[in-house]
Design a protein around this motif. Structure first.
Motif, PDB file in Angstrom:
ATOM      1  N   PRO A  18     -17.752 -28.623 -22.401  1.00 54.73           N
ATOM      2  CA  PRO A  18     -17.459 -28.176 -21.126  1.00 54.73           C
ATOM      3  C   PRO A  18     -15.722 -28.756 -20.626  1.00 54.73           C
ATOM      4  CG  PRO A  18     -19.427 -29.263 -21.211  1.00 54.73           C
ATOM      5  CD  PRO A  18     -18.662 -29.396 -22.466  1.00 54.73           C
ATOM      6  N   GLY A  19     -15.376 -27.860 -19.885  1.00 55.68           N
ATOM      7  CA  GLY A  19     -13.865 -28.159 -19.702  1.00 55.68           C
ATOM      8  C   GLY A  19     -12.926 -27.615 -20.427  1.00 55.68           C
ATOM      9  N   GLY A  20     -13.488 -26.960 -21.437  1.00 56.23           N
ATOM     10  CA  GLY A  20     -12.596 -26.079 -22.537  1.00 56.23           C
ATOM     11  C   GLY A  20     -12.153 -26.881 -23.717  1.00 56.23           C
ATOM     12  N   THR A  21     -12.533 -28.056 -23.925  1.00 59.03           N
ATOM     13  CA  THR A  21     -11.876 -28.434 -25.282  1.00 59.03           C
ATOM     14  C   THR A  21     -12.584 -27.894 -26.429  1.00 59.03           C
ATOM     15  OG1 THR A  21     -11.858 -30.729 -23.909  1.00 59.03           O
ATOM     16  CG2 THR A  21     -11.742 -30.796 -26.391  1.00 59.03           C
ATOM     17  N   GLY A  22     -11.758 -27.232 -27.118  1.00 52.45           N
ATOM     18  CA  GLY A  22     -12.172 -26.470 -28.405  1.00 52.45           C
ATOM     19  C   GLY A  22     -11.658 -25.089 -28.631  1.00 52.45           C
ATOM     20  N   PRO A  23     -12.025 -24.409 -29.761  1.00 50.89           N
ATOM     21  CA  PRO A  23     -13.220 -24.821 -30.449  1.00 50.89           C
ATOM     22  C   PRO A  23     -12.588 -25.898 -31.435  1.00 50.89           C
ATOM     23  CG  PRO A  23     -12.238 -23.104 -30.935  1.00 50.89           C
ATOM     24  CD  PRO A  23     -11.388 -23.228 -29.983  1.00 50.89           C
ATOM     25  N   ILE A  24     -13.625 -26.933 -31.808  1.00 49.06           N
ATOM     26  CA  ILE A  24     -13.303 -27.997 -32.773  1.00 49.06           C
ATOM     27  C   ILE A  24     -14.512 -27.930 -33.725  1.00 49.06           C
ATOM     28  CG2 ILE A  24     -13.145 -30.445 -32.908  1.00 49.06           C
ATOM     29  CD1 ILE A  24     -13.111 -30.277 -29.637  1.00 49.06           C
ATOM     30  N   ALA A  92     -27.400 -35.041 -22.933  1.00 52.51           N
ATOM     31  CA  ALA A  92     -27.920 -33.576 -22.775  1.00 52.51           C
ATOM     32  C   ALA A  92     -26.840 -32.546 -22.590  1.00 52.51           C
ATOM     33  CB  ALA A  92     -29.033 -33.445 -21.894  1.00 52.51           C
ATOM     34  N   THR A  93     -25.688 -32.657 -23.079  1.00 50.91           N
ATOM     35  CA  THR A  93     -24.571 -31.803 -22.717  1.00 50.91           C
ATOM     36  C   THR A  93     -24.651 -30.313 -23.326  1.00 50.91           C
ATOM     37  OG1 THR A  93     -22.924 -33.823 -22.752  1.00 50.91           O
ATOM     38  CG2 THR A  93     -21.996 -31.688 -22.901  1.00 50.91           C
ATOM     39  N   PHE A  94     -24.512 -29.298 -22.620  1.00 49.15           N
ATOM     40  CA  PHE A  94     -24.487 -27.831 -23.372  1.00 49.15           C
ATOM     41  C   PHE A  94     -22.892 -27.582 -23.566  1.00 49.15           C
ATOM     42  CE2 PHE A  94     -28.519 -27.636 -20.723  1.00 49.15           C
ATOM     43  CZ  PHE A  94     -29.021 -26.712 -21.352  1.00 49.15           C
ATOM     44  N   PHE A  95     -23.001 -26.718 -24.570  1.00 47.02           N
ATOM     45  CA  PHE A  95     -21.663 -26.301 -25.243  1.00 47.02           C
ATOM     46  C   PHE A  95     -21.569 -24.918 -25.901  1.00 47.02           C
ATOM     47  CE2 PHE A  95     -23.777 -29.060 -28.082  1.00 47.02           C
ATOM     48  CZ  PHE A  95     -23.994 -28.145 -29.377  1.00 47.02           C
ATOM     49  N   GLY A 115     -22.883 -18.465 -29.190  1.00 47.41           N
ATOM     50  CA  GLY A 115     -23.848 -18.562 -28.186  1.00 47.41           C
ATOM     51  C   GLY A 115     -23.461 -20.072 -27.518  1.00 47.41           C
ATOM     52  N   ARG A 116     -24.575 -20.291 -27.014  1.00 46.10           N
ATOM     53  CA  ARG A 116     -24.704 -21.750 -26.025  1.00 46.10           C
ATOM     54  C   ARG A 116     -25.595 -22.480 -26.778  1.00 46.10           C
ATOM     55  NH1 ARG A 116     -23.051 -23.987 -21.387  1.00 46.10           N
ATOM     56  NH2 ARG A 116     -24.357 -24.841 -19.764  1.00 46.10           N
ATOM     57  N   GLY A 117     -25.802 -23.754 -26.397  1.00 40.99           N
ATOM     58  CA  GLY A 117     -26.685 -24.671 -26.918  1.00 40.99           C
ATOM     59  C   GLY A 117     -26.367 -26.278 -26.554  1.00 40.99           C
ATOM     60  N   TRP A 118     -27.275 -26.887 -27.324  1.00 43.31           N
ATOM     61  CA  TRP A 118     -27.117 -28.295 -26.886  1.00 43.31           C
ATOM     62  C   TRP A 118     -27.612 -28.955 -28.339  1.00 43.31           C
ATOM     63  CZ3 TRP A 118     -31.300 -25.717 -24.739  1.00 43.31           C
ATOM     64  CH2 TRP A 118     -32.280 -26.343 -25.133  1.00 43.31           C
TER      65      TRP A 118
END
Length: 152
Positions: A18-24, A92-95, A115-118
C-alpha cells in the motif's frame, strides 16, 4: 517452431505494498506453487447425478525462501524479507502481487499472473545445519488476471 520450456528459476513473485512501494521481489525465494481450485456442487436428484462448478474460485500461492541476516528493518528497496512478511501477516496487510519473469519484462509467450492478496501463513525454520528458511502462503483475494505476452 520447437517447444520452449519455462524454467522455474526465471519465474518470481513480486509485491507492491500500500502506498505504491514496489514491485519488490519476494526475498531470496527458492520456489513457489500457484494453486487454483473450484469446489463442486453436488446436485443429485431422482433424475440422476449432477455436478456443477461452484461460482467461487479459490487461489493461493505457496512457497519458500531463505532468511536474510540483516532484515530486521525490512529493507524494501530490493527484497521483501522474512521479517517484513511477518509484519505484513501480523497486520493483515493487503498488497498487489505479480508472478512473472525475473527480468520484469515478459517475452513473447510468457504468462504473467497478477492479483491482490495477503499473507495467511508464515513458517520460519532455523535448522542446525544449513541456511534458515521460511515457508509462506499468500491468500489470493478475489479473482486474478492472466496475461499472455503476444508474439512480436
Amino acid at each position: 517452431m520447437a517447444e520452449q520450456k519455462v524454467m522455474g528459476v526465471e519465474r518470481v513473485i513480486s509485491i507492491t505494498l500500500p502506498g505504491g512501494t514496489g514491485p519488490i521481489l519476494l526475498g531470496c525465494e527458492v520456489d513457489h506453487n500457484f494453486d487454483r481450485s473450484r469446489d463442486v456442487i453436488t446436485a443429485d436428484s431422482k433424475c440422476g447425478p449432477s455436478r456443477l462448478p461452484n461460482p467461487n474460485l479459490a487461489a493461493t500461492i505457496q512457497g519458500n525462501g531463505q532468511v536474510l541476516k540483516n532484515d530486521a528493518g525490512g529493507d524494501l528497496t530490493t527484497k521483501v524479507t522474512e521479517a517484513k512478511i511477518d509484519q505484513l501477516l501480523r497486520n493483515a496487510t493487503f498488497f498487489d502481487w505479480v508472478m512473472g519473469p525475473k527480468s520484469g519484462t515478459p517475452e513473447p509467450g510468457d504468462v504473467v499472473y497478477s492479483g491482490r492478496g495477503w499473507f495467511s501463513a508464515l513458517n520460519s525454520a532455523f535448522n542446525t545445519d544449513g541456511v534458515a528458511t521460511f515457508d509462506f502462503t499468500i491468500q489470493v483475494d478475489g479473482d486474478y488476471t492472466q496475461e499472455i505476452e503476444p508474439a512480436a
